[in-house]
Enzyme design. Structure first.
Site, PDB file in Angstrom:
ATOM      1  N   CYS A 253       0.890  -1.154   0.000  1.00  0.00           N
ATOM      2  CA  CYS A 253       0.000   0.000   0.000  1.00  0.00           C
ATOM      3  C   CYS A 253       0.921   1.193   0.000  1.00  0.00           C
ATOM      4  O   CYS A 253       2.114   1.059   0.256  1.00  0.00           O
ATOM      5  CB  CYS A 253      -0.835   0.044   1.275  1.00  0.00           C
ATOM      6  SG  CYS A 253      -1.972  -1.344   1.441  1.00  0.00           S
TER       7      CYS A 253
ATOM      8  N   GLU B 275      18.433 -21.086 -10.415  1.00  0.00           N
ATOM      9  CA  GLU B 275      18.377 -19.682 -10.812  1.00  0.00           C
ATOM     10  C   GLU B 275      19.441 -18.867 -10.063  1.00  0.00           C
ATOM     11  O   GLU B 275      20.093 -18.000 -10.640  1.00  0.00           O
ATOM     12  CB  GLU B 275      16.962 -19.133 -10.554  1.00  0.00           C
ATOM     13  CG  GLU B 275      16.757 -17.656 -10.808  1.00  0.00           C
ATOM     14  CD  GLU B 275      17.064 -17.210 -12.236  1.00  0.00           C
ATOM     15  OE1 GLU B 275      17.270 -18.045 -13.124  1.00  0.00           O
ATOM     16  OE2 GLU B 275      17.127 -15.979 -12.448  1.00  0.00           O
TER      17      GLU B 275
ATOM     18  N   ARG C 265       1.530   1.223  -5.933  1.00  0.00           N
ATOM     19  CA  ARG C 265       1.592   0.326  -4.783  1.00  0.00           C
ATOM     20  C   ARG C 265       0.228  -0.292  -4.449  1.00  0.00           C
ATOM     21  O   ARG C 265       0.127  -1.121  -3.546  1.00  0.00           O
ATOM     22  CB  ARG C 265       2.143   1.057  -3.562  1.00  0.00           C
ATOM     23  CG  ARG C 265       3.547   1.605  -3.775  1.00  0.00           C
ATOM     24  CD  ARG C 265       4.002   2.402  -2.574  1.00  0.00           C
ATOM     25  NE  ARG C 265       4.182   1.564  -1.421  1.00  0.00           N
ATOM     26  CZ  ARG C 265       5.283   0.916  -1.107  1.00  0.00           C
ATOM     27  NH1 ARG C 265       6.349   1.023  -1.895  1.00  0.00           N
ATOM     28  NH2 ARG C 265       5.363   0.179  -0.032  1.00  0.00           N
TER      29      ARG C 265
ATOM     30  N   LYS D  13      20.366  -9.387 -23.803  1.00  0.00           N
ATOM     31  CA  LYS D  13      19.071  -9.441 -23.126  1.00  0.00           C
ATOM     32  C   LYS D  13      18.086 -10.306 -23.897  1.00  0.00           C
ATOM     33  O   LYS D  13      17.278 -11.017 -23.320  1.00  0.00           O
ATOM     34  CB  LYS D  13      18.536  -8.011 -22.980  1.00  0.00           C
ATOM     35  CG  LYS D  13      17.262  -7.898 -22.178  1.00  0.00           C
ATOM     36  CD  LYS D  13      17.545  -8.135 -20.715  1.00  0.00           C
ATOM     37  CE  LYS D  13      16.283  -8.261 -19.878  1.00  0.00           C
ATOM     38  NZ  LYS D  13      16.516  -9.087 -18.696  1.00  0.00           N
TER      39      LYS D  13
ATOM     40  N   HIS E 102      26.628 -37.520  -5.801  1.00  0.00           N
ATOM     41  CA  HIS E 102      26.989 -38.319  -6.977  1.00  0.00           C
ATOM     42  C   HIS E 102      27.874 -37.538  -7.942  1.00  0.00           C
ATOM     43  O   HIS E 102      27.739 -37.659  -9.148  1.00  0.00           O
ATOM     44  CB  HIS E 102      25.716 -38.815  -7.672  1.00  0.00           C
ATOM     45  CG  HIS E 102      24.852 -39.614  -6.765  1.00  0.00           C
ATOM     46  ND1 HIS E 102      25.159 -40.909  -6.392  1.00  0.00           N
ATOM     47  CD2 HIS E 102      23.727 -39.293  -6.095  1.00  0.00           C
ATOM     48  CE1 HIS E 102      24.241 -41.347  -5.552  1.00  0.00           C
ATOM     49  NE2 HIS E 102      23.367 -40.381  -5.352  1.00  0.00           N
TER      50      HIS E 102
ATOM     51  N   LYS F 132      22.419 -16.719 -11.836  1.00  0.00           N
ATOM     52  CA  LYS F 132      22.667 -15.287 -11.583  1.00  0.00           C
ATOM     53  C   LYS F 132      24.151 -15.077 -11.286  1.00  0.00           C
ATOM     54  O   LYS F 132      24.772 -14.152 -11.792  1.00  0.00           O
ATOM     55  CB  LYS F 132      21.856 -14.771 -10.384  1.00  0.00           C
ATOM     56  CG  LYS F 132      20.380 -14.600 -10.555  1.00  0.00           C
ATOM     57  CD  LYS F 132      19.960 -13.529 -11.523  1.00  0.00           C
ATOM     58  CE  LYS F 132      19.964 -13.992 -12.910  1.00  0.00           C
ATOM     59  NZ  LYS F 132      18.899 -14.383 -13.666  1.00  0.00           N
TER      60      LYS F 132
ATOM     61  N   GLU G 112      26.384 -15.624 -14.437  1.00  0.00           N
ATOM     62  CA  GLU G 112      26.129 -14.602 -15.466  1.00  0.00           C
ATOM     63  C   GLU G 112      26.874 -13.302 -15.186  1.00  0.00           C
ATOM     64  O   GLU G 112      27.421 -12.693 -16.091  1.00  0.00           O
ATOM     65  CB  GLU G 112      24.631 -14.236 -15.486  1.00  0.00           C
ATOM     66  CG  GLU G 112      23.748 -15.121 -16.305  1.00  0.00           C
ATOM     67  CD  GLU G 112      22.301 -14.648 -16.271  1.00  0.00           C
ATOM     68  OE1 GLU G 112      21.710 -14.550 -17.345  1.00  0.00           O
ATOM     69  OE2 GLU G 112      21.763 -14.375 -15.172  1.00  0.00           O
TER      70      GLU G 112
ATOM     71  N   ASN H 129       0.720   0.410   5.914  1.00  0.00           N
ATOM     72  CA  ASN H 129       1.219  -0.450   4.848  1.00  0.00           C
ATOM     73  C   ASN H 129       1.893  -1.627   5.539  1.00  0.00           C
ATOM     74  O   ASN H 129       2.825  -1.420   6.301  1.00  0.00           O
ATOM     75  CB  ASN H 129       2.222   0.338   3.991  1.00  0.00           C
ATOM     76  CG  ASN H 129       3.098  -0.545   3.121  1.00  0.00           C
ATOM     77  OD1 ASN H 129       4.249  -0.228   2.867  1.00  0.00           O
ATOM     78  ND2 ASN H 129       2.583  -1.652   2.667  1.00  0.00           N
ATOM     79  N   GLY H 130       1.384  -2.833   5.277  1.00  0.00           N
ATOM     80  CA  GLY H 130       1.991  -3.997   5.918  1.00  0.00           C
ATOM     81  C   GLY H 130       0.923  -4.950   6.400  1.00  0.00           C
ATOM     82  O   GLY H 130      -0.229  -4.876   5.973  1.00  0.00           O
TER      83      GLY H 130
ATOM     84  N   TRP I  89      -3.764  -1.790  -1.386  1.00  0.00           N
ATOM     85  CA  TRP I  89      -3.677  -3.103  -2.049  1.00  0.00           C
ATOM     86  C   TRP I  89      -4.203  -4.086  -1.009  1.00  0.00           C
ATOM     87  O   TRP I  89      -3.566  -4.345   0.010  1.00  0.00           O
ATOM     88  CB  TRP I  89      -2.229  -3.359  -2.421  1.00  0.00           C
ATOM     89  CG  TRP I  89      -1.841  -4.773  -2.750  1.00  0.00           C
ATOM     90  CD1 TRP I  89      -0.996  -5.573  -2.028  1.00  0.00           C
ATOM     91  CD2 TRP I  89      -2.211  -5.534  -3.898  1.00  0.00           C
ATOM     92  NE1 TRP I  89      -0.840  -6.779  -2.659  1.00  0.00           N
ATOM     93  CE2 TRP I  89      -1.567  -6.790  -3.807  1.00  0.00           C
ATOM     94  CE3 TRP I  89      -3.030  -5.278  -4.999  1.00  0.00           C
ATOM     95  CZ2 TRP I  89      -1.714  -7.781  -4.770  1.00  0.00           C
ATOM     96  CZ3 TRP I  89      -3.169  -6.273  -5.965  1.00  0.00           C
ATOM     97  CH2 TRP I  89      -2.516  -7.501  -5.844  1.00  0.00           C
TER      98      TRP I  89
HETATM   99  C1  G6P Z   1      19.021 -14.445 -22.372  1.00  0.00           C
HETATM  100  C2  G6P Z   1      18.941 -13.540 -21.173  1.00  0.00           C
HETATM  101  C3  G6P Z   1      18.347 -14.281 -19.972  1.00  0.00           C
HETATM  102  C4  G6P Z   1      16.985 -14.845 -20.349  1.00  0.00           C
HETATM  103  C5  G6P Z   1      17.067 -15.709 -21.612  1.00  0.00           C
HETATM  104  C6  G6P Z   1      15.695 -16.045 -22.137  1.00  0.00           C
HETATM  105  O1  G6P Z   1      19.935 -15.454 -22.138  1.00  0.00           O
HETATM  106  O2  G6P Z   1      20.230 -13.071 -20.817  1.00  0.00           O
HETATM  107  O3  G6P Z   1      18.197 -13.410 -18.872  1.00  0.00           O
HETATM  108  O4  G6P Z   1      16.495 -15.608 -19.285  1.00  0.00           O
HETATM  109  O5  G6P Z   1      17.739 -15.006 -22.658  1.00  0.00           O
HETATM  110  O6  G6P Z   1      15.078 -14.855 -22.540  1.00  0.00           O
HETATM  111  P1  G6P Z   1      13.531 -14.639 -22.671  1.00  0.00           P
HETATM  112  O7  G6P Z   1      13.371 -13.214 -23.125  1.00  0.00           O
HETATM  113  O8  G6P Z   1      13.046 -15.626 -23.704  1.00  0.00           O
HETATM  114  O9  G6P Z   1      12.910 -14.901 -21.348  1.00  0.00           O
END
Ligand code: G6P
Length: 613
Positions: A2, A486, A27, A608, A509, A490, A493, A103-104, A77
């Site tokens: 909120c 994930e 918000r 990207k 393993h 990160k 990358e 808010n909370g 919200w």
């Molecule tokens: C690239 C980006 C990733 C993304 C992937 C798939 O490797 O660097 O961050 O997850 O593409 O992209 P999309 O737009 O299809 O989710």
């Protein structure tokens, strides 16, 4: 989620509050309201729906309100109680002497409400917030000043909150406080302000004080006093905003990635708002008959693929429909199996990834029904699919995906709920109850961000472990496993440290051979049995000299025992926990990259959106 604002000073208070709310509408926009100090009383104005309804109401009363000089405002919200005028903030105590915006979430509100009702207080809303108004008013009636009343009330509240309150008996004073939820004070000449975010006040001032966790702010036209929980006066350094246009765009963050990590509560709220009402009813608006679906295929790349793996667990658990998750670049060249009852979910933030588009084409050949889950309206994937589900993460500039991922998880959860409803594996009531919990995800992420920036700065401490790291191992089981994947993606990358995400039980393993003091182990502990089993796997790495970093509840003693650093997360229900556990891993990767002097927004060799095979 909120937004709250407050103003005290000159005539024209209503205009300041309304401008502030307009900046905070992102918000929440289930309802909005004001509480204004007027001739020794409080005038409350509330309207259901977007801010425009309140704006219209205020315009109609304008002459009548223009001389007022102090008040608080709120844009809602809904979490406890549907969007209605009765549930809109500000809330008043029974005698209408005290008004509060919040808010909370007050987690112990049922117990507090029971006590208040036994003492004769009559409730007018279904909100958790109303207990704060009654508690405050009780203290004021007992002779306490507003600040003392706030201090004693805070001691009784559990959960997260930022509140602002005015009292009819204390003209020209706002008392505000916070725990986890954000709150800033803006400083003017003969006037002062407060808000959930400084962006709401940039038109009025560039001077701010950040209210820290547990503190109380007393705001009058002539100054602002801060107090800690024990009532001691606190000094705070002024924060002066001198941002240029790009910095304003970055909102004070150093990079887009950092900004986008912090935008997740907003992105989640916007994404959920389209498909989930305050009672927990899910409606994705798909015209496909989901009851006919007997198999789901998820095709995606990179981070979106990880959202698919998590989606598989949730769909199989809730809807009992088998799910295959495919890396799109493999799927397109496989000989995919399916028919017209196969639902193909293509997840792509950009909606332009060539392999994901080709996977759709492959699915078309066997007659599969395609739903595109994307962040980009009008992108290619939306044109190839039968139906579109949009995440509302807003533009994601950082190459390493953050807010797109957590919003993809949110939509996969909604899809699982919708499928479960159609397949009859969950009753309407069960779906609604899960939906209501999921609506709390934005608050939970906000709380997580707060916890992680709090005492001891655990992210910095964990990042230091990576100074000499040669590689890293991210472990999780069940729904914590895709989060580990994930997290490791990160890290590699943006920091270029080789990192593997692995199912914790499988680690024995092979990957355990990597473990030594230069291979930190990051454990996503999860809940219940999964947590117990993961703990024992991680213990095996600690015994071999690994420096362990755990994502765990802040009071998890076992996690503390085996870990060099615990990255604390709040309690969350099963649908929200993976979203919450993602946040510390994003921040950790970001910090490690920054400590290495790397550009987190533009990691080498990556793009990207990948439009070539
Ligand atoms: C690239 C980006 C990733 C993304 C992937 C798939 O490797 O660097 O961050 O997850 O593409 O992209 P999309 O737009 O299809 O989710």
């Amino acid at each position: 989620m909120c937004g709250i604002v407050g103003y005290v000073g000159r005539e024209g208070c209503v205009e300041v509050l309304m401008d502030g709310l307009a900046h905070l509408e992102y918000r929440g926009y289930d309802s909005a309201g004001l509480a204004l100090q007027k001739n020794g009383a409080i005038e409350q104005i509330r309207k259901v729906g977007p801010l425009a309804s309140l704006t219209k109401e205020v315009a109609e009363r304008n002459g009548h309100l223009s001389s007022l000089r102090a008040g608080i405002g709120h844009t809602r919200w809904a979490t406890h109680g549907k969007p209605s005028e009765a549930n809109a903030h500000p809330h008043l105590g029974g005698g209408s002497r005290v008004a509060v915006v919040h808010n909370g979430i007050v987690e112990n509100f049922s117990e507090l409400k029971e006590g208040l009702e036994e003492r004769g207080r009559v409730f007018r809303s279904e909100t958790d917030t109303e207990v704060i108004a009654h508690l405050l008013e009780e203290r004021v009636e007992a002779g306490e000043g507003l600040r003392e009343a706030v201090a004693s009330t805070l001691q009784r509240l559990e959960g997260s909150f930022a509140i602002a309150t005015v009292c009819a008996d204390d003209p020209d004073v706002i008392v505000a406080a916070r725990k986890q939820s954000p709150l800033v004070v803006g400083l003017g000449e003969g006037e002062n302000f407060l808000a959930s975010a400084l962006q709401a006040l940039l038109d009025r001032t560039r001077k701010f004080l950040f209210v820290e966790n547990g503190e109380i702010a007393v705001v009058t036209p002539d100054g602002v006093d801060l107090f800690d929980a024990a009532g001691n006066s606190v000094e705070r350094e002024l924060f002066e905003v001198d941002w240029d246009a790009e910095a304003i765009e970055l909102g004070g963050f150093e990079d887009y990635m950092e900004k986008e990590i912090h935008e997740q509560p907003v992105a989640l709220r916007a994404t959920l708002a389209d498909h989930l009402d305050a009672d927990g009813n899910v409606s994705l608006g798909l015209s496909l008959d989901l009851s006919e679906v007997d198999r789901v295929v998820v095709a995606a790349c990179g981070t979106a693929y990880h959202a698919g793996i998590l989606g598989k667990s949730v769909i199989e658990r809730l809807a009992r429909v088998p799910v295959e998750v495919a890396v799109a670049s493999e799927y397109r060249y496989s000989e995919p199996v399916g028919d017209e009852n196969t639902l193909v979910v293509a997840i792509s933030q950009s909606g332009e990834t060539i392999d994901t588009l080709a996977a759709i084409e492959a699915a078309r050949e066997f007659g599969g029904k395609v739903v595109a889950l994307t962040n980009t309206r009008g992108s290619l994937v939306t044109r190839e699919a039968d139906e579109v589900l949009l995440t509302k993460a807003g533009p994601e500039i950082g190459v390493a995906s953050t807010k797109a991922f957590t919003t993809q998880i949110a939509v996969m959860n909604l899809l699982a709920l919708e499928l479960a409803k159609s397949k009859g594996t969950l009753s309407e009531d069960e779906t609604r109850s899960l939906g209501r919990s999921l609506r709390r995800a934005p608050e939970k992420v906000e709380e997580t961000l707060e916890l992680l920036s709090g005492a001891g700065n655990p992210i910095e401490e964990a990042a230091r472990i990576f100074e000499d790291a040669r590689c890293a191992l991210y472990l999780g089981r069940g729904e914590a496993y895709p989060i580990a994947l994930e997290g490791s993606l990160k890290l590699k990358e943006i920091s270029y440290i080789p990192a593997e995400g692995y199912p914790a039980g499988e680690m024995k393993h092979g990957p355990i051979a990597l473990v030594d003091e230069f291979c930190p182990v990051v454990a996503v502990l999860g809940e219940g049995l999964i947590r117990e089993k993961t703990l024992s796997n991680v213990d095996q790495t600690a015994a071999r000299g690994a420096n362990v970093i755990s994502v765990a509840h802040s009071d998890d003693k076992e996690a503390k025992r085996i870990s060099r650093v615990v990255l604390p997360v709040p309690e969350a229900d099963k649908l929200t926990a993976p979203i919450v556990a993602t946040v510390p891993l994003q921040l950790l990767a970001y910090r490690v990259a920054k400590d290495r002097g790397l550009n987190a927004d533009k990691p080498r060799n990556l793009a990207k959106s990948v439009t070539v095979e």
